[in-house]
Design a protein around this motif. Structure first.
Motif, PDB file in Angstrom:
ATOM      1  N   GLN A   1      42.223  37.321  40.610  1.00 38.24           N
ATOM      2  CA  GLN A   1      42.348  38.740  40.251  1.00 38.24           C
ATOM      3  C   GLN A   1      41.725  39.613  41.334  1.00 38.24           C
TER       4      GLN A   1
ATOM      5  N   ILE B   1      49.923  52.735  35.004  1.00 44.22           N
ATOM      6  CA  ILE B   1      48.982  51.965  34.176  1.00 44.22           C
ATOM      7  C   ILE B   1      47.583  52.168  34.735  1.00 44.22           C
ATOM      8  N   ARG B   2      46.598  52.203  33.843  1.00 43.17           N
ATOM      9  CA  ARG B   2      45.213  52.329  34.314  1.00 43.17           C
ATOM     10  C   ARG B   2      44.811  51.077  35.088  1.00 43.17           C
ATOM     11  N   GLU B   3      43.881  51.255  36.008  1.00 36.04           N
ATOM     12  CA  GLU B   3      43.464  50.146  36.862  1.00 36.04           C
ATOM     13  C   GLU B   3      42.842  49.008  36.054  1.00 36.04           C
ATOM     14  N   ASN B   4      42.101  49.328  35.020  1.00 31.69           N
ATOM     15  CA  ASN B   4      41.499  48.278  34.180  1.00 31.69           C
ATOM     16  C   ASN B   4      42.568  47.442  33.493  1.00 31.69           C
ATOM     17  N   GLU B   5      43.661  48.088  33.075  1.00 32.47           N
ATOM     18  CA  GLU B   5      44.753  47.346  32.453  1.00 32.47           C
ATOM     19  C   GLU B   5      45.435  46.434  33.468  1.00 32.47           C
ATOM     20  N   ILE B   6      45.563  46.911  34.693  1.00 32.43           N
ATOM     21  CA  ILE B   6      46.151  46.075  35.748  1.00 32.43           C
ATOM     22  C   ILE B   6      45.259  44.872  36.006  1.00 32.43           C
ATOM     23  N   ARG B   7      43.952  45.115  36.117  1.00 29.54           N
ATOM     24  CA  ARG B   7      43.011  44.010  36.334  1.00 29.54           C
ATOM     25  C   ARG B   7      43.077  42.995  35.191  1.00 29.54           C
ATOM     26  N   LEU B   8      43.092  43.479  33.970  1.00 30.15           N
ATOM     27  CA  LEU B   8      43.156  42.582  32.811  1.00 30.15           C
ATOM     28  C   LEU B   8      44.462  41.794  32.794  1.00 30.15           C
ATOM     29  N   GLY B   9      45.572  42.470  33.068  1.00 31.98           N
ATOM     30  CA  GLY B   9      46.864  41.791  33.078  1.00 31.98           C
ATOM     31  C   GLY B   9      46.949  40.715  34.139  1.00 31.98           C
TER      32      GLY B   9
ATOM     33  N   THR C   1      48.691  52.621  39.624  1.00 30.63           N
ATOM     34  CA  THR C   1      47.759  53.322  38.720  1.00 30.63           C
ATOM     35  C   THR C   1      48.340  54.620  38.183  1.00 30.63           C
TER      36      THR C   1
END
Length: 185
Positions: free
Chosen positions: A27, A47-55, A44
């Motif tokens: 990741q 989608i928010r960056e945190n959602e991208i990181r989580l995905g 971004t």
């Protein structure tokens, strides 16, 4: 009295922890690559960056979980075949002797979480755990096998994994070379 099924969940936990360590590394590598190439800023907007990181983490976790699960299945099959070919055990007593070795992988997987930024350390921990497990298994079953049976067991394990690794490396290089050759210059 000890419960035989107490350590039955340790391989699953080890697979999850190794997968998590590698997915966290993947990741950070993927997000860094996206950021360096200017793709992350475009993503971004949607989608928010945190959602991208989580995905990305979940996708890597799933991929590594499948890889380690397949390796565990192959390892169990090779180990069973080794015992079938080189031991006289028909009741599974030798198989049960080595079940405590799951703690080796659990310890290495816990250590791998401390090294999520260092891929080579994670891979080294995995290889060291696999080799340590093999040594543990040999130590536990050595008194139950004859000398030729023990040599056959060790050679079967080493030759299978060497052939497996060489085959994967060979085809990876062939695919890479064909990909590079197909690129327009």
């Amino acid at each position: 009295m000890t419960n035989r099924y107490l350590t039955g969940h340790l391989p699953l936990i080890s697979i999850l922890l190794f997968s998590l360590a590698l997915s966290l590394f993947g990741q950070s590598f993927a997000i860094g690559w996206l950021e360096n190439n200017g793709i992350l800023s475009s993503m971004t907007e949607l989608i928010r960056e945190n959602e991208i990181r989580l995905g990305v983490t979940i996708l890597f976790l799933l991929a590594f979980f499948m890889l380690f699960s397949a390796l565990k299945l192959i390892a169990d099959t090779v180990f069973s075949l080794s015992l079938l070919f080189f031991s006289k055990d028909e009741e599974g007593a030798l198989w049960q002797k080595v079940q405590g070795g799951a703690w080796i992988f659990l310890g290495a997987s816990i250590l791998s979480l401390a090294a999520v930024k260092m891929i080579f350390v994670i891979l080294l921990l995995f290889v060291a755990a696999a080799f340590s497990y093999l040594l543990f298994a040999i130590y536990r079953i050595a008194d139950s096998l004859t000398i030729p049976g023990l040599i056959g067991f060790v050679c079967f394990q080493l030759l299978f994994w060497a052939a497996f690794l060489v085959t994967i490396i060979y085809f990876a290089i062939r695919l890479y070379n064909s990909f590079v050759a197909s690129l327009p210059l």
